[in-house]
Design an enzyme around this catalytic site. Structure first.
Site, PDB file in Angstrom:
ATOM      1  N   ASP A  58       0.099  -7.532   1.268  1.00 30.97           N
ATOM      2  CA  ASP A  58       0.606  -6.171   1.455  1.00 30.97           C
ATOM      3  C   ASP A  58       2.132  -6.129   1.483  1.00 30.97           C
ATOM      4  O   ASP A  58       2.732  -5.419   2.291  1.00 30.97           O
ATOM      5  CB  ASP A  58       0.041  -5.549   2.737  1.00 30.97           C
ATOM      6  CG  ASP A  58       0.118  -4.026   2.721  1.00 30.97           C
ATOM      7  OD1 ASP A  58       0.379  -3.454   1.641  1.00 30.97           O
ATOM      8  OD2 ASP A  58      -0.056  -3.405   3.788  1.00 30.97           O
ATOM      9  N   HIS A  61       0.814  -1.220   0.000  1.00 31.78           N
ATOM     10  CA  HIS A  61       0.000   0.000   0.000  1.00 31.78           C
ATOM     11  C   HIS A  61       0.847   1.270   0.000  1.00 31.78           C
ATOM     12  O   HIS A  61       0.352   2.351  -0.329  1.00 31.78           O
ATOM     13  CB  HIS A  61      -0.990  -0.005   1.186  1.00 31.78           C
ATOM     14  CG  HIS A  61      -0.376   0.275   2.520  1.00 31.78           C
ATOM     15  ND1 HIS A  61      -0.041  -0.710   3.430  1.00 31.78           N
ATOM     16  CD2 HIS A  61      -0.043   1.442   3.120  1.00 31.78           C
ATOM     17  CE1 HIS A  61       0.458  -0.164   4.523  1.00 31.78           C
ATOM     18  NE2 HIS A  61       0.465   1.137   4.353  1.00 31.78           N
ATOM     19  N   SER A 108       4.675   2.564   7.889  1.00 36.01           N
ATOM     20  CA  SER A 108       4.365   1.399   7.064  1.00 36.01           C
ATOM     21  C   SER A 108       5.561   0.991   6.221  1.00 36.01           C
ATOM     22  O   SER A 108       6.171   1.827   5.542  1.00 36.01           O
ATOM     23  CB  SER A 108       3.181   1.690   6.146  1.00 36.01           C
ATOM     24  OG  SER A 108       1.987   1.822   6.878  1.00 36.01           O
TER      25      SER A 108
END
Length: 358
Positions: A140, A110, A214
């Site tokens: 992911d 993402h 992230s």
């Protein structure tokens, strides 16, 4: 006036106390306590790890709708074509160098989703345009590549050895501020059913993770990479001590396929499972396809799968995730229970059939 006899008695008492202190054992240092004169610090680990964690900046082109132009009456009156406007947006994330020689970087899918430009900044402020090697939305995970010398990789550990209570460090780029290190413990293992990803087997940690973290590193106190920081559980968007990381063992399996083939080729063994009716841990087979790998290996309806390749299966979702990251053609050791009898089988994973185009 102090009498000579009093002085003699005082000296004798002091001598007895001194001898007694020599006979007594030294006061022990409690486990986890810092010895006198030393400070508690993870600075040496941080110095070793942070050169392998990078900041990732992306640019993407988005198509947006302007409300006034979207009005069909205004479009007709002013003869405005029914088109959407395009705008460029930027975002920030993190990544981990896992192969310095080849310039390979692990990050979240993402973080780079829809990006037209991906720029990587290393700890020593060098900037590189990154190539997207491959990505997998279901887990992911994405792999980037940069051409650079003198890179430093974070050595990969074994996330299967983690235990609740182990100390960990989270390294990333929260809010685009630059490289930041936070600390905490492993709060839980094998978190599933969160609806964050298609295949979930998260490490939960209370190390502070915020937007921009992230794709960053979750490392142990021996400097080994055990997870990719991925998401937080928060209603406000800020950290509340519940963060999630993808286990490095899962990320490593996905990475190997992305590097080799540019995509993930998932396999199957031809079973459907549910939670056992007995309430015990495991995954009960409720249906099995004829001539499937599971059927050929001797598995049957009603069997309860308890472990795969030595890893205990607590729930059906865990089995689904484990099989979902296994490449087609690999073999797994399945231990299961049939009635009261413990059994095992060697099962070869076959390629998953792609849905026919409509």
């Amino acid at each position: 006036m102090i009498l000579t006899s009093d002085v003699t008695s005082l000296n004798a008492m002091i001598l007895r106390l001194a001898l007694l202190s020599l006979l007594l054992p030294p006061t022990p240092i409690l486990a986890g306590a810092v010895p006198p004169g030393q400070k508690a610090s993870v600075a040496s680990i941080v110095r070793a790890v942070t050169p392998g964690v990078v900041n990732i900046a992306t640019k993407r082109i988005e198509s947006v709708e302007v409300p006034s132009i979207a009005d069909p009456v205004l479009q007709e009156f002013f003869e405005i074509p029914n088109t959407r406007l395009k705008r460029e947006t930027t975002s920030a994330g993190s990544g981990v160098i896992v192969d310095a020689a080849r310039g390979l970087i692990l990050t979240n899918e993402h973080v780079v989703r829809g990006a037209s430009v991906i720029e990587v900044t290393t700890k020593d402020d060098r900037r590189f345009r990154a190539q997207l090697v491959g990505k997998d939305k279901a887990t992911d995970v994405a792999v980037l590549k940069i051409k650079a010398d003198n890179l430093s990789a974070v050595p990969m550990g074994d996330s299967r050895t983690l235990e609740v209570g182990d100390f960990v460090l989270a390294v990333g780029n929260p809010f685009g501020l630059g490289q930041t290190v936070t600390s905490g413990i492993v709060s839980a293992m094998g978190r599933t059913g969160l609806g964050i990803e298609g295949y979930e087997d998260f490490i939960q940690t209370d190390a502070s993770i915020n937007p921009g973290n992230s794709g960053g590193a979750l490392v142990t106190l021996d400097g080994k990479l055990v997870g990719l920081n991925t998401a937080i559980f928060s209603k406000s968007g800020a950290s509340h001590g519940i963060g999630f990381a993808i286990p490095i063992d899962m990320a490593r399996r996905i990475m190997s396929q992305l590097v080799e083939m540019g995509e993930v080729h998932r396999g199957q063994i031809g079973i459907s499972v549910r939670s056992p009716a007995s309430g015990r841990a495991g995954a009960e087979i409720v249906s099995i396809e004829p001539a499937s790998p599971a059927a050929l290996a001797g598995l049957s309806r009603g069997d309860v799968v308890e472990s795969v390749d030595g890893r205990a299966i607590a729930a059906p979702a865990q089995l689904r995730t484990l099989l979902g990251v296994m490449p087609a053609g690999s073999e797994i050791d399945v231990r299961f229970r049939r009635g009261g009898e413990a059994m095992q089988a060697r099962v070869k994973i076959e390629a998953r059939q792609k849905a026919a185009a409509r």
